[in-house]
Design a protein around this motif. Structure first.
Motif, PDB file in Angstrom:
ATOM      1  N   SER A 157       0.812  -1.222   0.000  1.00 20.30           N
ATOM      2  CA  SER A 157       0.000   0.000   0.000  1.00 20.30           C
ATOM      3  C   SER A 157       0.842   1.267   0.000  1.00 20.30           C
ATOM      4  CB  SER A 157      -0.924   0.004   1.223  1.00 20.30           C
ATOM      5  OG  SER A 157      -0.180   0.160   2.432  1.00 20.30           O
ATOM      6  N   TRP A 281     -11.834   2.382   0.966  1.00 21.93           N
ATOM      7  CA  TRP A 281     -11.577   3.498   0.073  1.00 21.93           C
ATOM      8  C   TRP A 281     -10.361   3.219  -0.797  1.00 21.93           C
ATOM      9  CZ3 TRP A 281     -12.030   7.816   4.333  1.00 21.93           C
ATOM     10  CH2 TRP A 281     -13.381   7.946   4.694  1.00 21.93           C
ATOM     11  N   GLU A 282     -10.414   3.699  -2.025  1.00 20.87           N
ATOM     12  CA  GLU A 282      -9.283   3.659  -2.936  1.00 20.87           C
ATOM     13  C   GLU A 282      -9.192   4.986  -3.668  1.00 20.87           C
ATOM     14  OE1 GLU A 282      -9.622   0.370  -5.578  1.00 20.87           O
ATOM     15  OE2 GLU A 282      -8.970  -1.113  -4.098  1.00 20.87           O
ATOM     16  N   LEU A 283      -7.973   5.338  -4.048  1.00 23.13           N
ATOM     17  CA  LEU A 283      -7.729   6.589  -4.762  1.00 23.13           C
ATOM     18  C   LEU A 283      -6.822   6.292  -5.942  1.00 23.13           C
ATOM     19  CD1 LEU A 283      -8.000   9.688  -4.917  1.00 23.13           C
ATOM     20  CD2 LEU A 283      -5.966   9.845  -3.457  1.00 23.13           C
ATOM     21  N   THR A 284      -7.248   6.681  -7.129  1.00 24.69           N
ATOM     22  CA  THR A 284      -6.481   6.423  -8.346  1.00 24.69           C
ATOM     23  C   THR A 284      -5.826   7.711  -8.806  1.00 24.69           C
ATOM     24  OG1 THR A 284      -8.008   4.662  -8.995  1.00 24.69           O
ATOM     25  CG2 THR A 284      -6.587   5.564 -10.715  1.00 24.69           C
ATOM     26  N   ASP A 287      -1.708   6.078 -13.223  1.00 22.62           N
ATOM     27  CA  ASP A 287      -1.625   4.621 -13.311  1.00 22.62           C
ATOM     28  C   ASP A 287      -1.502   3.951 -11.954  1.00 22.62           C
ATOM     29  OD1 ASP A 287      -1.717   4.849 -16.058  1.00 22.62           O
ATOM     30  OD2 ASP A 287       0.460   4.917 -16.276  1.00 22.62           O
ATOM     31  N   TYR A 288      -1.518   4.750 -10.879  1.00 21.70           N
ATOM     32  CA  TYR A 288      -1.334   4.202  -9.530  1.00 21.70           C
ATOM     33  C   TYR A 288      -2.663   4.218  -8.785  1.00 21.70           C
ATOM     34  CZ  TYR A 288       3.658   4.814 -10.406  1.00 21.70           C
ATOM     35  OH  TYR A 288       4.919   4.744 -10.938  1.00 21.70           O
ATOM     36  N   THR A 289      -2.918   3.151  -8.071  1.00 25.05           N
ATOM     37  CA  THR A 289      -4.104   3.043  -7.228  1.00 25.05           C
ATOM     38  C   THR A 289      -3.663   2.926  -5.782  1.00 25.05           C
ATOM     39  OG1 THR A 289      -5.394   1.946  -8.963  1.00 25.05           O
ATOM     40  CG2 THR A 289      -6.169   1.715  -6.693  1.00 25.05           C
ATOM     41  N   SER A 291      -4.485   2.171  -2.005  1.00 27.35           N
ATOM     42  CA  SER A 291      -5.438   1.475  -1.149  1.00 27.35           C
ATOM     43  C   SER A 291      -5.504   2.196   0.194  1.00 27.35           C
ATOM     44  CB  SER A 291      -5.025   0.006  -0.961  1.00 27.35           C
ATOM     45  OG  SER A 291      -5.934  -0.656  -0.123  1.00 27.35           O
TER      46      SER A 291
END
Length: 462
Positions: A157, A281-284, A287-289, A291
């Protein structure tokens, strides 16, 4: 030399001063038992066939780390006792460090010239937690295998460098054959750093002396050896009478399995609770996500916590610097007046005398306690016949609202206690002696409140 003896005579003038000694002697036990464990432990993940004395596991393929730990526990005379004493000493050490930090915070013992000691204890708390996690992974049993899954998730993460850091720890595959030697080396390195910090803390104590409460009394010179013997004895009793980490019941680690009812050590429970109640929750970003469901509870919250602990003495000194340049009447402090105040630098605060600081501590304890309780959300739901979702939602709101309520109540209690103290000073102390006045009324005799010279000096400088 006389001043040094004078300061050291107040070392055990209050029961709360024992927390530091418990931490020191617990660490001594950790060093001694750890040295014994090193003789029998093999930090290797190469596979062998278990042929030890425990029948249910005989014939299974296990790592050398697991095999050597089983041999130490069940076949070496006194080996299980050494393992369990070592584990209990680690739990007691972290608890003593946490209580020592709480004592220093509530009493203001983190202020100059003891800010460095405060930073040492903060670092020891972080290192103690890291040493516990690296040590738990060394047996390579099913329980430690679950910890490796969590470590992998946390490392992944980390933004941008998570994959690279993961390859350094585990190699190209999970779990691979590298993680146990890495954890073993890290465990030893952390122990060396902790030993250096405790030695530095001891030198600073000898240099600056011990702080003390007003009206504290000198203690016996034999208090420290007695505390060492008490700590050693209690840890031996715990290791002898209370089973902990029975790896033969868990079995060897398997990448796709984890033992039922697995829980971390008590000091890592708040991280488990934060993971359980954190929304997914996730944040993009390109090209990176990210967590956030893992990053925030495992890295952001602990990072903010330790940063706040380390920075609090500086922040408090900055906030009160302007106010401290003038006395209670608004007059600039002269050199003679500043000299009188500096004589009280060894005096500790009563928690009630600093209501805001005490309320901050209570709010922090409440926040930690709620996260700790959230780690058992499934058990709470089972015992009270609730759904896990309902318990989880409750803790999500509680960790935000609870600390605020605790802050308000704790500050109100401190202010009420201050008002009671002022009432005693103004009207006197109740004696229980009833007298009759000439007009026929009955009144209780009040004795004037005695205020010690040290207390007068301390209060005059505030």
């Amino acid at each position: 030399m006389r001043s040094l003896v004078k300061h050291r005579s107040f070392q055990f003038s209050h029961w709360s001063f024992m927390f530091a000694e418990i931490a020191v002697w617990s660490f001594v036990v950790l060093l001694v038992t750890g040295a014994v464990l090193m003789v029998f432990y093999d930090p290797s993940m190469s596979q062998v066939t278990y042929d030890g004395s425990y029948g249910p596991l005989r014939g299974l393929f296990v790592s050398r780390a697991f095999d050597s730990t089983m041999h130490l526990s069940l076949e070496v005379r006194g080996g299980l006792l050494i393992r369990q004493v070592h584990h209990w000493a680690a739990l007691v050490f972290v608890a003593a460090v946490a209580l020592q930090l709480l004592r220093m915070f509530l009493t203001g013992a983190f202020r100059r010239p003891r800010t460095t000691q405060w930073l040492i204890w903060v670092t020891l708390l972080a290192l103690g937690m890291a040493a516990g996690e690296t040590g738990n992974a060394l047996p390579d049993d099913m329980l430690s295998g679950g910890s490796l899954w969590l470590i992998m998730s946390v490392v992944q993460s980390i933004p941008f460098v998570g994959t690279w850091a993961l390859s350094l720890l585990f190699g190209p595959d999970f779990p691979g054959d590298r993680i146990i030697p890495v954890m073993y080396g890290g465990h030893l390195l952390i122990a060396v750093v902790m030993a250096v910090l405790l030695i530095a803390r001891e030198l600073l104590v000898r240099r600056h002396g011990h702080s003390r409460f007003i009206a504290s009394v000198s203690a016996r010179r034999s208090a420290r050896p007695m505390m060492a013997l008490a700590t050693f004895g209690m840890l031996i009793i715990l290791g002898f009478g209370f089973q902990i980490a029975p790896i033969w019941l868990y079995g060897p680690a398997k990448p796709t399995q984890i033992s039922a009812g697995s829980v971390p050590d008590w000091y890592m429970g708040f991280l488990d609770g934060a993971l359980r109640i954190m929304p997914g929750w996730e944040l993009t970003l390109g090209d990176y996500t990210l967590s956030l469901a893992v990053l925030i509870p495992t890295l952001v919250i602990p990072g903010l916590f330790f940063t706040a602990l380390a920075a609090y003495p500086t922040a408090e000194r900055f906030l009160v610097s302007r106010r401290s340049r003038r006395d209670a009447l608004g007059r600039p402090k002269t050199t003679s007046r500043m000299a009188r105040v500096s004589g009280a630098q060894n005096m500790l605060d009563r928690p009630r005398d600093t209501p805001t600081k005490t309320a901050i501590a209570v709010a922090g304890i409440t926040f930690y306690g709620l996260l700790w309780a959230a780690a058992a959300n499934d058990q709470i739901a089972h015992q009270f016949h609730l759904t896990v979702e309902a318990v989880t939602i409750f803790f999500r709101y509680a960790v935000v609202i609870g600390p605020v309520i605790a802050f308000i109540i704790a500050r109100w209690i401190c202010l009420a206690l201050q008002q009671t103290d002022r009432h005693v000073v103004e009207h006197g102390v109740e004696t229980g002696i009833i007298t009759r006045s000439p007009d026929g009324g009955f009144h209780e005799q009040l004795a004037p409140a005695q205020q010690e010279p040290q207390e007068l000096a301390a209060t005059s400088g505030r």
